[in-house]
Design a protein around this motif. Structure first.
Motif, mmCIF file in Angstrom:
data_model
loop_
_atom_site.group_PDB
_atom_site.id
_atom_site.type_symbol
_atom_site.label_atom_id
_atom_site.label_comp_id
_atom_site.label_asym_id
_atom_site.label_seq_id
_atom_site.Cartn_x
_atom_site.Cartn_y
_atom_site.Cartn_z
ATOM 1 N N ARG A 184 14.865 0.748 2.401
ATOM 2 C CA ARG A 184 15.629 1.924 2.812
ATOM 3 C C ARG A 184 15.858 2.946 1.650
ATOM 4 O O ARG A 184 15.752 4.141 1.757
ATOM 5 C CB ARG A 184 16.954 1.560 3.486
ATOM 6 N N SER A 185 15.817 2.281 0.314
ATOM 7 C CA SER A 185 16.139 3.109 -0.601
ATOM 8 C C SER A 185 14.697 3.519 -1.447
ATOM 9 O O SER A 185 14.933 4.150 -2.674
ATOM 10 C CB SER A 185 17.222 2.468 -1.899
ATOM 11 N N ALA A 186 13.640 3.037 -1.006
ATOM 12 C CA ALA A 186 12.563 2.986 -1.639
ATOM 13 C C ALA A 186 11.708 4.701 -1.609
ATOM 14 O O ALA A 186 11.873 5.178 -0.596
ATOM 15 C CB ALA A 186 11.331 2.254 -1.375
ATOM 16 N N ALA A 187 11.047 5.083 -2.498
ATOM 17 C CA ALA A 187 10.320 6.222 -2.266
ATOM 18 C C ALA A 187 8.757 5.643 -1.958
ATOM 19 O O ALA A 187 8.087 4.921 -2.692
ATOM 20 C CB ALA A 187 10.359 6.980 -3.745
ATOM 21 N N TRP A 188 8.202 6.408 -1.000
ATOM 22 C CA TRP A 188 6.658 6.042 -0.522
ATOM 23 C C TRP A 188 5.531 7.009 -1.085
ATOM 24 O O TRP A 188 5.903 8.080 -1.462
ATOM 25 C CB TRP A 188 6.675 5.833 0.807
ATOM 26 N N GLU A 189 4.600 6.604 -1.263
ATOM 27 C CA GLU A 189 3.381 7.241 -1.644
ATOM 28 C C GLU A 189 2.349 7.264 -0.624
ATOM 29 O O GLU A 189 2.245 6.051 0.338
ATOM 30 C CB GLU A 189 2.873 6.903 -2.934
ATOM 31 N N ASP A 190 1.333 8.130 -0.597
ATOM 32 C CA ASP A 190 0.016 7.900 0.222
ATOM 33 C C ASP A 190 -0.519 6.537 0.214
ATOM 34 O O ASP A 190 -1.094 6.137 -1.013
ATOM 35 C CB ASP A 190 -0.791 9.150 -0.020
ATOM 36 N N GLY A 191 -0.655 5.999 1.347
ATOM 37 C CA GLY A 191 -1.357 4.510 1.277
ATOM 38 C C GLY A 191 -2.905 4.507 0.802
ATOM 39 O O GLY A 191 -3.677 3.601 0.169
ATOM 40 N N ARG A 192 -3.575 5.747 0.804
ATOM 41 C CA ARG A 192 -4.954 5.695 0.714
ATOM 42 C C ARG A 192 -5.092 5.718 -1.035
ATOM 43 O O ARG A 192 -6.217 5.537 -1.195
ATOM 44 C CB ARG A 192 -5.460 7.151 1.042
ATOM 45 N N ASN A 193 -4.102 5.991 -1.739
ATOM 46 C CA ASN A 193 -4.126 5.721 -3.185
ATOM 47 C C ASN A 193 -4.715 4.293 -3.735
ATOM 48 O O ASN A 193 -5.264 4.354 -4.737
ATOM 49 C CB ASN A 193 -2.742 5.818 -3.902
ATOM 50 N N THR A 194 -4.544 3.240 -2.864
ATOM 51 C CA THR A 194 -4.988 2.140 -3.034
ATOM 52 C C THR A 194 -6.200 1.345 -2.506
ATOM 53 O O THR A 194 -6.551 0.392 -2.366
ATOM 54 C CB THR A 194 -3.876 1.081 -3.249
ATOM 55 N N ALA A 195 -6.686 2.434 -1.663
ATOM 56 C CA ALA A 195 -7.907 1.970 -0.725
ATOM 57 C C ALA A 195 -9.044 2.095 -1.174
ATOM 58 O O ALA A 195 -9.417 2.999 -2.229
ATOM 59 C CB ALA A 195 -7.491 2.709 0.742
ATOM 60 N N GLY A 196 -10.067 1.286 -0.732
ATOM 61 C CA GLY A 196 -11.537 1.374 -1.227
ATOM 62 C C GLY A 196 -12.060 2.498 -0.383
ATOM 63 O O GLY A 196 -11.432 3.182 0.294
ATOM 64 N N SER A 197 -13.273 2.767 -1.014
ATOM 65 C CA SER A 197 -14.078 4.148 -0.307
ATOM 66 C C SER A 197 -14.218 3.905 1.242
ATOM 67 O O SER A 197 -13.822 4.861 1.940
ATOM 68 C CB SER A 197 -15.257 4.004 -0.892
ATOM 69 N N GLN A 198 -14.669 2.821 1.652
ATOM 70 C CA GLN A 198 -14.611 2.669 3.272
ATOM 71 C C GLN A 198 -13.289 2.637 3.957
ATOM 72 O O GLN A 198 -13.011 3.353 4.849
ATOM 73 C CB GLN A 198 -15.100 1.348 3.526
ATOM 74 N N ALA A 199 -12.271 1.920 3.307
ATOM 75 C CA ALA A 199 -10.748 2.008 3.923
ATOM 76 C C ALA A 199 -10.080 3.291 3.972
ATOM 77 O O ALA A 199 -9.533 3.588 4.969
ATOM 78 C CB ALA A 199 -9.890 0.841 3.520
ATOM 79 N N ALA A 200 -10.524 3.872 2.928
ATOM 80 C CA ALA A 200 -9.690 5.361 2.764
ATOM 81 C C ALA A 200 -10.239 6.241 4.014
ATOM 82 O O ALA A 200 -9.465 7.247 4.016
ATOM 83 C CB ALA A 200 -10.227 5.958 1.353
ATOM 84 N N LEU A 201 -11.170 6.228 4.471
ATOM 85 C CA LEU A 201 -11.653 7.027 5.583
ATOM 86 C C LEU A 201 -10.737 6.580 7.054
ATOM 87 O O LEU A 201 -10.761 7.680 7.746
ATOM 88 C CB LEU A 201 -13.018 6.779 5.912
ATOM 89 N N VAL A 202 -10.159 5.261 6.963
ATOM 90 C CA VAL A 202 -9.467 4.967 8.326
ATOM 91 C C VAL A 202 -7.930 4.836 7.992
ATOM 92 O O VAL A 202 -7.245 4.474 8.837
ATOM 93 C CB VAL A 202 -10.263 4.122 8.871
ATOM 94 N N LYS A 203 -7.786 4.853 6.629
ATOM 95 C CA LYS A 203 -6.228 4.472 6.430
ATOM 96 C C LYS A 203 -5.336 5.785 6.430
ATOM 97 O O LYS A 203 -5.555 6.652 5.746
ATOM 98 C CB LYS A 203 -6.426 3.655 5.062
ATOM 99 N N ASN A 204 -4.109 5.634 7.201
ATOM 100 C CA ASN A 204 -3.069 6.660 7.161
ATOM 101 C C ASN A 204 -2.020 5.884 7.385
ATOM 102 O O ASN A 204 -1.230 5.953 8.451
ATOM 103 C CB ASN A 204 -3.438 7.527 8.595
ATOM 104 N N ASP A 230 -11.139 -6.206 5.017
ATOM 105 C CA ASP A 230 -10.563 -6.313 3.586
ATOM 106 C C ASP A 230 -11.524 -6.491 2.368
ATOM 107 O O ASP A 230 -12.631 -7.233 2.547
ATOM 108 C CB ASP A 230 -9.404 -7.471 3.440
ATOM 109 N N GLN A 231 -11.357 -5.934 1.300
ATOM 110 C CA GLN A 231 -12.215 -6.253 0.349
ATOM 111 C C GLN A 231 -12.418 -7.790 -0.147
ATOM 112 O O GLN A 231 -11.431 -8.582 -0.097
ATOM 113 C CB GLN A 231 -11.687 -5.601 -1.191
ATOM 114 N N ALA A 232 -13.523 -8.232 -0.296
ATOM 115 C CA ALA A 232 -13.870 -9.637 -0.568
ATOM 116 C C ALA A 232 -13.161 -10.298 -1.949
ATOM 117 O O ALA A 232 -12.877 -11.487 -1.932
ATOM 118 C CB ALA A 232 -15.347 -9.884 -0.427
ATOM 119 N N VAL A 233 -13.264 -9.317 -2.770
ATOM 120 C CA VAL A 233 -12.732 -9.700 -4.291
ATOM 121 C C VAL A 233 -11.762 -8.608 -4.588
ATOM 122 O O VAL A 233 -12.106 -7.314 -4.654
ATOM 123 C CB VAL A 233 -13.827 -9.755 -5.042
#
Length: 227
Positions: free
Chosen positions: A22-42, A99-102
């Motif tokens: 509840r006290s946390a500040a959030w950021e865009d989840g795409r910042n930690t996504a790989g190239s494929q995942a970033a296309l579908v991560k929201n 998910d990424q294999a490694v």
């Protein structure tokens, strides 16, 4: 193997986790996504270096260390530090992906093979609509939405997605495990044998047959484990 594990977090630990979220500040989840995942991560994600994320990681890792079912099912060799996400409002889904294999441990010096994917639910299911984790399992599509404090383990090879959240917010921890036993089929056999051994001990104590079967379990683990 897709496995649901109840009450990974105690009520006290869950209450602490929810207060931190509840006290946390959030950021865009795409910042930690790989190239494929970033296309579908929201979605949104806690920055890994934040005070809240660090405290939450300790809560989750301590709970995992105390949970015998988790150890029996995962046979963990390495556990990547848990991450935390939120789905709601305009950032409310994650499309089909694998998910990424490694992945790399913090600092980037050690690689971890993602044999097992884990989702630990942190919001009460009545507090949000949608948000099911949908996993393409051996036996077809599995839709998972668990009580807060419960967790699901599933093969890292699975195609999966999070369905759109249409009301409220879905909060969860997610992370990956490199298992001592790489094969999902072998892990399943060992887990089922271990659960049977627990029942046999509860019903009959340390009988001769139980001791012999325990030896078989450890000999199989010795044969298959990479430590």
């Amino acid at each position: 193997m897709l496995l649901k594990i109840e009450q990974v977090l105690s009520p006290e630990a869950l209450s602490q986790a929810q207060a931190l979220l509840r006290s946390a500040a959030w950021e865009d989840g795409r910042n930690t996504a790989g190239s494929q995942a970033a296309l579908v991560k929201n979605n949104e994600q806690l920055p890994g270096a934040s005070r809240e994320a660090q405290a939450l990681q300790q809560l989750v890792l301590q709970a995992l260390e105390r949970h015998p079912i988790f150890f029996s099912a995962a046979l963990p060799k390495r556990v990547l530090p848990p991450l935390f996400n939120r789905y709601g409002g305009a950032s409310n889904f994650y499309g089909p992906h694998v998910d990424q294999a490694v992945r790399y441990l913090p600092g980037g010096q050690q690689r971890v093979r993602t044999d097992i994917s884990c989702t630990l639910f942190l919001a009460d299911p009545q507090d949000y609509d949608g948000g099911e984790l949908v996993v393409q399992d051996t036996f077809g599509e599995q839709r998972v939405k668990l009580a807060a404090g419960d967790m699901v383990l599933y093969p890292g090879t699975s195609v999966h997605h999070v369905s759109p959240v249409t009301r409220g917010a879905r909060l969860a921890s997610f992370f990956w495990i490199e298992s001592m036993v790489r094969s999902d089929e072998q892990r399943r056999l060992l887990y089922e044998m271990d659960m049977s051994l627990m029942r046999l001990r509860a019903e009959h104590g340390e009988s001769e047959a139980t001791v012999q079967l325990t030896g078989t379990y450890h000999n199989l683990l010795r044969m298959w484990a990479d430590t």
